[in-house]
Design a protein around this motif. Structure first.
Motif, mmCIF file in Angstrom:
data_model
loop_
_atom_site.group_PDB
_atom_site.id
_atom_site.type_symbol
_atom_site.label_atom_id
_atom_site.label_comp_id
_atom_site.label_asym_id
_atom_site.label_seq_id
_atom_site.Cartn_x
_atom_site.Cartn_y
_atom_site.Cartn_z
ATOM 1 N N LYS A 4 0.833 -1.202 0.000
ATOM 2 C CA LYS A 4 0.000 0.000 0.000
ATOM 3 C C LYS A 4 0.865 1.249 0.000
ATOM 4 C CE LYS A 4 -3.797 2.213 2.519
ATOM 5 N NZ LYS A 4 -4.696 2.118 3.706
ATOM 6 N N LEU A 5 1.910 1.249 0.837
ATOM 7 C CA LEU A 5 2.833 2.379 0.857
ATOM 8 C C LEU A 5 3.492 2.576 -0.502
ATOM 9 C CD1 LEU A 5 4.310 4.541 2.612
ATOM 10 C CD2 LEU A 5 6.035 2.800 3.077
ATOM 11 N N TYR A 6 3.743 1.475 -1.186
ATOM 12 C CA TYR A 6 4.379 1.491 -2.512
ATOM 13 C C TYR A 6 3.412 1.955 -3.596
ATOM 14 C CZ TYR A 6 7.149 -0.560 -6.395
ATOM 15 O OH TYR A 6 7.873 -0.785 -7.551
ATOM 16 N N GLY A 7 2.116 2.004 -3.258
ATOM 17 C CA GLY A 7 1.124 2.463 -4.227
ATOM 18 C C GLY A 7 0.291 1.360 -4.840
ATOM 19 N N ILE A 8 0.316 0.157 -4.247
ATOM 20 C CA ILE A 8 -0.489 -0.965 -4.730
ATOM 21 C C ILE A 8 -1.511 -1.310 -3.651
ATOM 22 C CG2 ILE A 8 -0.476 -3.378 -5.474
ATOM 23 C CD1 ILE A 8 2.365 -2.980 -6.495
ATOM 24 N N ALA A 9 -2.768 -1.033 -3.917
ATOM 25 C CA ALA A 9 -3.826 -1.260 -2.936
ATOM 26 C C ALA A 9 -4.202 -2.739 -2.879
ATOM 27 C CB ALA A 9 -5.053 -0.434 -3.305
ATOM 28 N N GLU A 10 -4.834 -3.142 -1.775
ATOM 29 C CA GLU A 10 -5.266 -4.538 -1.642
ATOM 30 C C GLU A 10 -6.269 -4.916 -2.725
ATOM 31 O OE1 GLU A 10 -5.971 -6.284 2.255
ATOM 32 O OE2 GLU A 10 -5.220 -4.433 3.181
ATOM 33 N N SER A 11 -7.004 -3.957 -3.229
ATOM 34 C CA SER A 11 -7.963 -4.235 -4.302
ATOM 35 C C SER A 11 -7.277 -4.530 -5.635
ATOM 36 C CB SER A 11 -8.922 -3.054 -4.465
ATOM 37 O OG SER A 11 -8.198 -1.859 -4.753
ATOM 38 N N ASP A 12 -5.970 -4.301 -5.711
ATOM 39 C CA ASP A 12 -5.233 -4.535 -6.951
ATOM 40 C C ASP A 12 -4.790 -5.985 -7.112
ATOM 41 O OD1 ASP A 12 -5.443 -1.870 -7.693
ATOM 42 O OD2 ASP A 12 -3.563 -1.299 -6.734
ATOM 43 N N TYR A 13 -5.010 -6.827 -6.096
ATOM 44 C CA TYR A 13 -4.676 -8.247 -6.215
ATOM 45 C C TYR A 13 -5.739 -9.055 -5.483
ATOM 46 C CZ TYR A 13 -2.442 -6.937 -1.754
ATOM 47 O OH TYR A 13 -2.188 -6.428 -0.505
ATOM 48 N N ASP A 14 -5.938 -10.289 -5.914
ATOM 49 C CA ASP A 14 -7.044 -11.078 -5.362
ATOM 50 C C ASP A 14 -6.612 -12.412 -4.768
ATOM 51 O OD1 ASP A 14 -6.409 -12.440 -7.645
ATOM 52 O OD2 ASP A 14 -8.298 -12.021 -8.693
ATOM 53 N N SER A 15 -5.307 -12.582 -4.530
ATOM 54 C CA SER A 15 -4.834 -13.819 -3.908
ATOM 55 C C SER A 15 -3.513 -13.549 -3.200
ATOM 56 C CB SER A 15 -4.640 -14.915 -4.952
ATOM 57 O OG SER A 15 -3.545 -14.604 -5.808
ATOM 58 N N GLU A 16 -3.179 -14.434 -2.268
ATOM 59 C CA GLU A 16 -1.897 -14.312 -1.580
ATOM 60 C C GLU A 16 -0.735 -14.500 -2.543
ATOM 61 O OE1 GLU A 16 -0.150 -17.335 1.353
ATOM 62 O OE2 GLU A 16 -0.918 -15.767 2.691
ATOM 63 N N ALA A 17 -0.905 -15.411 -3.493
ATOM 64 C CA ALA A 17 0.156 -15.657 -4.475
ATOM 65 C C ALA A 17 0.446 -14.406 -5.298
ATOM 66 C CB ALA A 17 -0.232 -16.820 -5.393
ATOM 67 N N GLU A 18 -0.615 -13.710 -5.709
ATOM 68 C CA GLU A 18 -0.426 -12.477 -6.477
ATOM 69 C C GLU A 18 0.201 -11.397 -5.607
ATOM 70 O OE1 GLU A 18 -0.767 -9.715 -9.759
ATOM 71 O OE2 GLU A 18 -0.468 -11.871 -9.488
ATOM 72 N N MET A 19 -0.189 -11.332 -4.343
ATOM 73 C CA MET A 19 0.407 -10.363 -3.418
ATOM 74 C C MET A 19 1.920 -10.579 -3.323
ATOM 75 S SD MET A 19 -0.354 -9.869 0.679
ATOM 76 C CE MET A 19 0.492 -11.409 1.139
ATOM 77 N N PHE A 20 2.327 -11.832 -3.139
ATOM 78 C CA PHE A 20 3.756 -12.107 -3.020
ATOM 79 C C PHE A 20 4.486 -11.888 -4.344
ATOM 80 C CE2 PHE A 20 2.602 -14.688 0.855
ATOM 81 C CZ PHE A 20 3.281 -13.874 1.751
ATOM 82 N N ARG A 21 3.798 -12.116 -5.467
ATOM 83 C CA ARG A 21 4.427 -11.848 -6.768
ATOM 84 C C ARG A 21 4.714 -10.354 -6.913
ATOM 85 N NH1 ARG A 21 3.863 -9.800 -11.450
ATOM 86 N NH2 ARG A 21 1.753 -9.054 -11.051
ATOM 87 N N LEU A 22 3.760 -9.533 -6.516
ATOM 88 C CA LEU A 22 3.953 -8.087 -6.590
ATOM 89 C C LEU A 22 5.059 -7.632 -5.636
ATOM 90 C CD1 LEU A 22 0.186 -7.066 -6.694
ATOM 91 C CD2 LEU A 22 1.856 -6.704 -8.538
ATOM 92 N N MET A 23 5.117 -8.240 -4.458
ATOM 93 C CA MET A 23 6.160 -7.883 -3.501
ATOM 94 C C MET A 23 7.523 -8.289 -4.023
ATOM 95 S SD MET A 23 6.127 -6.243 -0.692
ATOM 96 C CE MET A 23 7.436 -5.684 0.389
ATOM 97 N N HIS A 24 7.613 -9.438 -4.658
ATOM 98 C CA HIS A 24 8.899 -9.872 -5.211
ATOM 99 C C HIS A 24 9.337 -8.928 -6.337
ATOM 100 C CE1 HIS A 24 12.179 -12.663 -5.892
ATOM 101 N NE2 HIS A 24 11.931 -12.591 -7.183
ATOM 102 N N ALA A 25 8.380 -8.473 -7.132
ATOM 103 C CA ALA A 25 8.712 -7.523 -8.200
ATOM 104 C C ALA A 25 9.247 -6.216 -7.612
ATOM 105 C CB ALA A 25 7.477 -7.257 -9.060
#
Length: 298
Positions: free
Chosen positions: A32-53
């Motif tokens: 969220k601080l980085y500018g990616i809201a929780e509504s921008d991903y719909d799974s834990e796997a996608e959340m971790f993919r965005l964090m890895h990026a």
């Protein structure tokens, strides 16, 4: 076996540690601080993919190298991941000159006696074996202190040193992180109790054993100098603990022998929507400020 050059760099080279170890519970806030809201991903796997990026963007940035960032602490999934087709730990050390560590704790138990101990880690030995094979040099584990309670703080120190011994048996350098919360109603009192317990634990370590300590910046400048100077301490590093970067750096600059191990204070100004030029410039500015507070003391 851990490369002795890594340990020498972490223990003695001017610079600071970048903490890129946000885990599952803190990842949504970091994104969220980085500018990616929780509504921008719909799974834990996608959340971790965005964090890895996000982490990949950081560790491949021009300013993220061993000239100022001497070490970085990774989340377990980041340690197991790839960057530019290579395992993250080997890329960090061989391409960037940055020593890789890994966060090993699994979060905090409920508060008791004014402190929150670490949850059990039944799979710790397996994680440590994997870390050694991947070329990681050390570990970090966090517990928290809210109140100046003697029994609670003694329990915190005891647990940190006990698990530190388990980590050292694998040839890794443990960072012990008993964090005194900056909103503690008696932060200075908790720091006095903690310093005493840490000194006891350090004095009891066997010959040849060292640990690192990651501590909240103390209320009294240079309060932790006895720990910095202890022969069983490879290095004392400071967490930002919720202070903004400028305040954290100002406080750190008054503590000789302590270097930064910042997470949010390093990443505060980084945004997903930035161009690469903007992102790299913001990271370079943060790196320069934190490096200066780590090596140039008042």
């Amino acid at each position: 076996m851990v490369d002795t050059r890594m340990i020498a760099q972490v223990a003695g080279k001017p610079g600071f540690i970048a903490a890129l170890d946000q885990s599952g519970g803190s990842t949504p806030g970091a994104l969220k601080l980085y500018g990616i809201a929780e509504s921008d991903y719909d799974s834990e796997a996608e959340m971790f993919r965005l964090m890895h990026a996000m982490r990949t963007r950081i560790i491949t940035a021009p300013s993220f190298n061993g000239s100022k960032v001497i070490c970085t602490i990774l989340f377990e999934q980041t340690m197991d991941g790839l960057v530019n087709g290579r395992p993250v730990p080997s890329y960090l050390w061989e391409e960037r000159g940055v020593v890789p560590f890994v966060k090993v704790d699994k979060g905090l138990d409920a508060e008791r006696d004014g402190v929150s101990l670490m949850k059990p880690m039944p799979d710790l030995d397996a994680l440590l074996d994997r870390a050694v094979k991947l070329g990681v040099a050390g570990t970090k584990m966090r517990s928290t202190i809210r109140l100046a309670d003697p029994a609670g703080i003694a329990a915190i120190a005891r647990q940190q040193f006990e698990i530190g011994a388990q980590i050292a048996a694998h040839g890794l350098l443990p960072i012990l992180e008993p964090e005194v919360l900056i909103k503690s109603p008696d932060k200075a009192g908790a720091e006095h109790l903690l310093r005493n317990e840490l000194m006891k634990g350090l004095d009891a370590l066997p010959d040849g054993r060292q640990v690192m300590l990651k501590l909240t910046i103390p209320e009294q400048p240079d309060f932790y100098l006895p720990l910095v100077e202890h022969p069983r301490v490879a290095r004392v590093v400071a967490l930002s603990g919720g202070y903004g970067r400028h305040e954290a750096c100002e406080k750190l600059s008054r503590n000789h022998g302590m270097i930064a191990s910042f997470s949010r204070a390093l990443l505060d100004d980084l945004r997903h929507a930035m161009s690469d030029a903007q992102f790299n410039a913001a990271l370079a500015a943060a790196t320069d400020e934190i490096y200066a507070a780590s090596v140039e003391k008042h």
